[in-house]
Design a protein around this motif. Structure first.
Motif, PDB file in Angstrom:
ATOM      1  N   LYS A   4       5.298  21.004  -5.944  1.00 27.26           N
ATOM      2  CA  LYS A   4       3.935  21.540  -6.033  1.00 27.26           C
ATOM      3  C   LYS A   4       3.926  23.024  -5.698  1.00 27.26           C
ATOM      4  N   MET A   5       4.766  23.408  -4.741  1.00 27.53           N
ATOM      5  CA  MET A   5       4.827  24.826  -4.368  1.00 27.53           C
ATOM      6  C   MET A   5       5.312  25.663  -5.554  1.00 27.53           C
ATOM      7  N   GLU A  53       0.828  -1.204   0.000  1.00 30.30           N
ATOM      8  CA  GLU A  53       0.000   0.000   0.000  1.00 30.30           C
ATOM      9  C   GLU A  53       0.864   1.256   0.000  1.00 30.30           C
ATOM     10  N   ILE A  54       2.061   1.173   0.657  1.00 33.63           N
ATOM     11  CA  ILE A  54       2.984   2.322   0.633  1.00 33.63           C
ATOM     12  C   ILE A  54       3.398   2.619  -0.803  1.00 33.63           C
ATOM     13  N   LEU A  55       3.641   1.517  -1.575  1.00 37.18           N
ATOM     14  CA  LEU A  55       4.052   1.720  -2.969  1.00 37.18           C
ATOM     15  C   LEU A  55       2.885   2.225  -3.802  1.00 37.18           C
ATOM     16  N   TRP A  56       1.819   1.395  -3.861  1.00 43.23           N
ATOM     17  CA  TRP A  56       0.717   1.706  -4.788  1.00 43.23           C
ATOM     18  C   TRP A  56      -0.181   2.824  -4.264  1.00 43.23           C
ATOM     19  N   GLY A  57      -0.332   2.898  -2.955  1.00 52.82           N
ATOM     20  CA  GLY A  57      -1.210   3.933  -2.430  1.00 52.82           C
ATOM     21  C   GLY A  57      -0.527   5.270  -2.223  1.00 52.82           C
ATOM     22  N   THR A  58       0.760   5.218  -1.810  1.00 53.05           N
ATOM     23  CA  THR A  58       1.458   6.463  -1.466  1.00 53.05           C
ATOM     24  C   THR A  58       2.334   6.975  -2.613  1.00 53.05           C
ATOM     25  N   ILE A  59       3.328   6.146  -3.009  1.00 49.73           N
ATOM     26  CA  ILE A  59       4.265   6.614  -4.047  1.00 49.73           C
ATOM     27  C   ILE A  59       3.535   6.875  -5.360  1.00 49.73           C
ATOM     28  N   GLN A  60       2.723   5.879  -5.800  1.00 51.40           N
ATOM     29  CA  GLN A  60       2.008   6.061  -7.052  1.00 51.40           C
ATOM     30  C   GLN A  60       1.000   7.205  -6.941  1.00 51.40           C
ATOM     31  N   ASP A 110       2.894  10.513  -7.208  1.00 61.82           N
ATOM     32  CA  ASP A 110       3.335  10.784  -8.585  1.00 61.82           C
ATOM     33  C   ASP A 110       2.157  11.105  -9.490  1.00 61.82           C
ATOM     34  N   LEU A 111       1.063  10.306  -9.362  1.00 60.49           N
ATOM     35  CA  LEU A 111      -0.100  10.528 -10.212  1.00 60.49           C
ATOM     36  C   LEU A 111      -0.708  11.912  -9.947  1.00 60.49           C
ATOM     37  N   GLY A 112      -0.852  12.277  -8.679  1.00 66.20           N
ATOM     38  CA  GLY A 112      -1.432  13.575  -8.365  1.00 66.20           C
ATOM     39  C   GLY A 112      -0.560  14.721  -8.813  1.00 66.20           C
ATOM     40  N   LEU A 113       0.756  14.582  -8.613  1.00 69.78           N
ATOM     41  CA  LEU A 113       1.676  15.678  -8.976  1.00 69.78           C
ATOM     42  C   LEU A 113       1.704  15.864 -10.480  1.00 69.78           C
ATOM     43  N   ARG A 114       1.790  14.743 -11.209  1.00 67.30           N
ATOM     44  CA  ARG A 114       1.875  14.875 -12.677  1.00 67.30           C
ATOM     45  C   ARG A 114       0.541  15.399 -13.234  1.00 67.30           C
ATOM     46  N   GLY A 115      -0.596  14.899 -12.654  1.00 66.35           N
ATOM     47  CA  GLY A 115      -1.890  15.410 -13.132  1.00 66.35           C
ATOM     48  C   GLY A 115      -2.025  16.906 -12.852  1.00 66.35           C
ATOM     49  N   TYR A 116      -1.564  17.339 -11.701  1.00 69.22           N
ATOM     50  CA  TYR A 116      -1.642  18.757 -11.348  1.00 69.22           C
ATOM     51  C   TYR A 116      -0.709  19.584 -12.220  1.00 69.22           C
ATOM     52  N   GLY A 117       0.423  18.946 -12.618  1.00 64.72           N
ATOM     53  CA  GLY A 117       1.348  19.656 -13.493  1.00 64.72           C
ATOM     54  C   GLY A 117       0.748  19.896 -14.867  1.00 64.72           C
ATOM     55  N   LEU A 118      -0.105  18.968 -15.340  1.00 65.20           N
ATOM     56  CA  LEU A 118      -0.734  19.133 -16.654  1.00 65.20           C
ATOM     57  C   LEU A 118      -1.929  20.067 -16.586  1.00 65.20           C
ATOM     58  N   ARG A 165      -4.004  22.522 -13.951  1.00 64.26           N
ATOM     59  CA  ARG A 165      -3.895  23.177 -12.650  1.00 64.26           C
ATOM     60  C   ARG A 165      -5.279  23.282 -11.984  1.00 64.26           C
ATOM     61  N   GLU A 166      -5.813  22.145 -11.654  1.00 60.80           N
ATOM     62  CA  GLU A 166      -7.059  22.123 -10.903  1.00 60.80           C
ATOM     63  C   GLU A 166      -6.858  21.229  -9.678  1.00 60.80           C
ATOM     64  N   GLU A 167      -7.457  21.674  -8.568  1.00 60.76           N
ATOM     65  CA  GLU A 167      -7.218  20.960  -7.295  1.00 60.76           C
ATOM     66  C   GLU A 167      -7.695  19.512  -7.343  1.00 60.76           C
ATOM     67  N   ARG A 168      -8.711  19.201  -8.149  1.00 57.53           N
ATOM     68  CA  ARG A 168      -9.209  17.829  -8.185  1.00 57.53           C
ATOM     69  C   ARG A 168      -8.169  16.871  -8.742  1.00 57.53           C
ATOM     70  N   PHE A 169      -7.209  17.384  -9.550  1.00 58.96           N
ATOM     71  CA  PHE A 169      -6.185  16.511 -10.096  1.00 58.96           C
ATOM     72  C   PHE A 169      -5.067  16.233  -9.113  1.00 58.96           C
ATOM     73  N   VAL A 170      -5.014  17.009  -8.039  1.00 56.84           N
ATOM     74  CA  VAL A 170      -3.997  16.764  -7.014  1.00 56.84           C
ATOM     75  C   VAL A 170      -4.548  15.932  -5.852  1.00 56.84           C
ATOM     76  N   ASP A 171      -5.848  15.532  -5.939  1.00 50.55           N
ATOM     77  CA  ASP A 171      -6.461  14.739  -4.853  1.00 50.55           C
ATOM     78  C   ASP A 171      -5.736  13.429  -4.583  1.00 50.55           C
ATOM     79  N   PRO A 172      -5.293  12.666  -5.603  1.00 57.85           N
ATOM     80  CA  PRO A 172      -4.563  11.419  -5.277  1.00 57.85           C
ATOM     81  C   PRO A 172      -3.339  11.667  -4.410  1.00 57.85           C
ATOM     82  N   MET A 173      -2.606  12.755  -4.679  1.00 54.11           N
ATOM     83  CA  MET A 173      -1.426  13.046  -3.866  1.00 54.11           C
ATOM     84  C   MET A 173      -1.839  13.446  -2.447  1.00 54.11           C
TER      85      MET A 173
END
Length: 487
Positions: A128-129, A54-61, A64-72, A74-82
């Protein structure tokens, strides 16, 4: 083989069997404990592996998924996974740390991976900052080294060490179980090898003891028979005397109980009489003095006369019941049966109580069968009905209802008097039915009584070989039902 060696041949195998049996029980219990420990170890290992995964798939992934989605976008809903991954990371690491500490894992490996994870989280929060500040070029420069890939490699090493450690613990537990199972098998084989000769030895000595016992029994039979006959004669004599004494004691105890019950009833009745007779007499004396001295106004005189009339009726009822009860105790009551219409008696008695029922605005209904002919003691049955109607009026509040019903059922006449009064609890009903006299309680308008009425009712119904029952609940009224044979 000498006699002094025989006990050793018996007790030595018994001791060995006991020891081996105890050892077998111990190893059986030990195996159960090892199986339970193995189950706990497997459960903990699976939980640790699940939390690490869970640390790998729930936390690390998730980071990464939230940060990359937010990078593409810029909406807060895309940073929810992170955000979700970061909120759950502390509890996941705490669970893994607690479980590993319980298993005495090399925590240096765990702390190294946790520090790398915390450093990566801080790095991601910095990225993210920069995005929030609009520094996309700095974000791309920080993203280029792909720190997540390095963390992935550290996770693989950490996960492999955990797998190796859990496998080692399980292997050690399996080894303990195999060792204990082997010891159990050896103990059981030894138990079998000792048990068979021991059983054979016991059978031999048991058969020998049976032969000796048979010889002893034969030599004792004649003497035992003589003693048995003598004892039988003595037992017969004692039994006859015991039966005679038992019958006498039973009669004495029965008489004693009856006397005690009668004395208790008499004591209670005379105690009530001393109070209930003195009160009306004192009232009468005070009224006579008042009338003699002309101290009452006409209105007070009328009120006093009404009260004296009520006291007179209550005292008259008390004396009538007392005279009947006294006659039954001293000389007994002879039952003289007459043919009469029970419905007609109920109608007449209802009229007798019309004034007292009107005084409390109580409605009395009578839906009895017409012309219910019976052959019974008319005076006794009418006294039963009078007492029951008097009690119903006494314990029914103003505006209540009393219903009278009589019908023919098989070879008996059944009378039922129901009221909407205060009712009785279970203890009072039980006392009336099973213990005889019960002290009277004041009515809804403070009417007095002696408690003798129901005692006479029971005695008269019993004299007619009838039945008597009370159905009552507190605050829900009372129904009293009795039956007498029609002939």
């Amino acid at each position: 083989m000498t006699a002094d060696k025989k006990p050793y041949l018996i007790w030595l195998p018994v001791a060995l069997v006991t020891a081996l049996l105890s050892l077998s029980i111990f190893y059986t219990y030990y195996n159960q404990q090892v199986i339970h420990e193995n189950h706990v170890i497997e459960t903990e290992a699976e939980q640790i592996r699940s939390n690490v995964s869970e640390i790998l798939w729930g936390t690390i992934q998730g980071i990464d998924l939230g940060l990359r989605g937010y990078g593409l976008i810029r909406e807060e809903r895309f940073v929810d996974p992170m955000t979700t991954a970061l909120s759950q990371s502390d509890s996941l690491f705490a669970d893994v740390e607690t479980a590993l500490l319980n298993q005495q894992f090399d925590m240096e490996v765990y702390y190294q991976f946790r520090d790398s994870m915390e450093a990566y989280i801080a790095y991601v929060e910095q990225m993210k900052m920069e995005l929030d500040r609009g520094n996309d070029s700095i974000f791309i420069a920080m993203l280029h080294p792909d720190m997540g890939q390095n963390l992935w490699l550290e996770y693989e090493q950490f996960s492999q060490k955990i797998d190796d450690f859990e496998s080692q613990i399980k292997a050690e537990a399996d080894e303990r179980y195999q060792s204990a199972s082997m010891n159990l098998y050896m103990a059981q084989i030894g138990l079998l090898l000792v048990l068979v000769p021991t059983m054979m030895l016991y059978v031999y000595y048991f058969r020998k003891s049976l032969l000796v016992s048979a010889q002893l029994i034969e030599t004792r039979d004649a003497r035992a028979e003589l003693i048995r006959k003598q004892n039988q004669e003595l037992e017969n004599q004692v039994s006859e005397r015991t039966k005679a004494l038992s019958m006498q004691m039973s009669i004495i105890e029965s008489q004693h109980e009856e006397l005690m019950a009668v004395n208790q009833a008499k004591d209670k009745i005379f105690s009530v009489l001393s109070h209930d007779l003195r009160g009306p007499l004192n009232n009468l004396q005070n009224a006579i003095i008042g009338f003699h001295n002309k101290i009452f106004t006409p209105a007070e005189a009328d009120m006093l006369l009404q009260k004296l009339e009520t006291n007179f009726e209550q005292t008259n009822e008390l004396l009538n019941n007392l005279l009947v009860w006294s006659k039954s105790q001293m000389k007994g009551i002879s039952l003289e049966k007459d043919d009469f219409d029970l419905t007609e008696s109920l109608t007449d008695l209802t009229k007798v109580f019309s004034e007292s029922s009107k005084a409390k605005n109580i409605t009395i209904t009578n839906d009895s069968d017409g012309h219910l002919q019976v052959k019974a003691g008319r005076e006794m049955i009418e006294m039963v009905i009078r007492n029951l109607l008097n009690n119903a009026i006494k314990f029914t509040p103003e505006g209540g209802v009393i219903n009278i019903h009589a019908e023919s059922k098989d070879d008996a006449a059944v009378v039922e008097i129901s009221d909407s009064g205060v009712g009785m609890n279970y203890e009072t009903v039980d006392a009336i039915l099973n213990r005889g006299y019960v002290a009277s309680t004041p009515g809804t308008n403070k009417e007095k009584g002696t408690g003798m009425g129901l005692m006479l009712v029971k005695e008269f119904i019993k004299l007619h070989h009838g039945t008597f029952e009370i159905i009552s609940k507190q605050s829900r009224g009372t129904t009293i039902r009795f039956s007498i044979p029609k002939n």
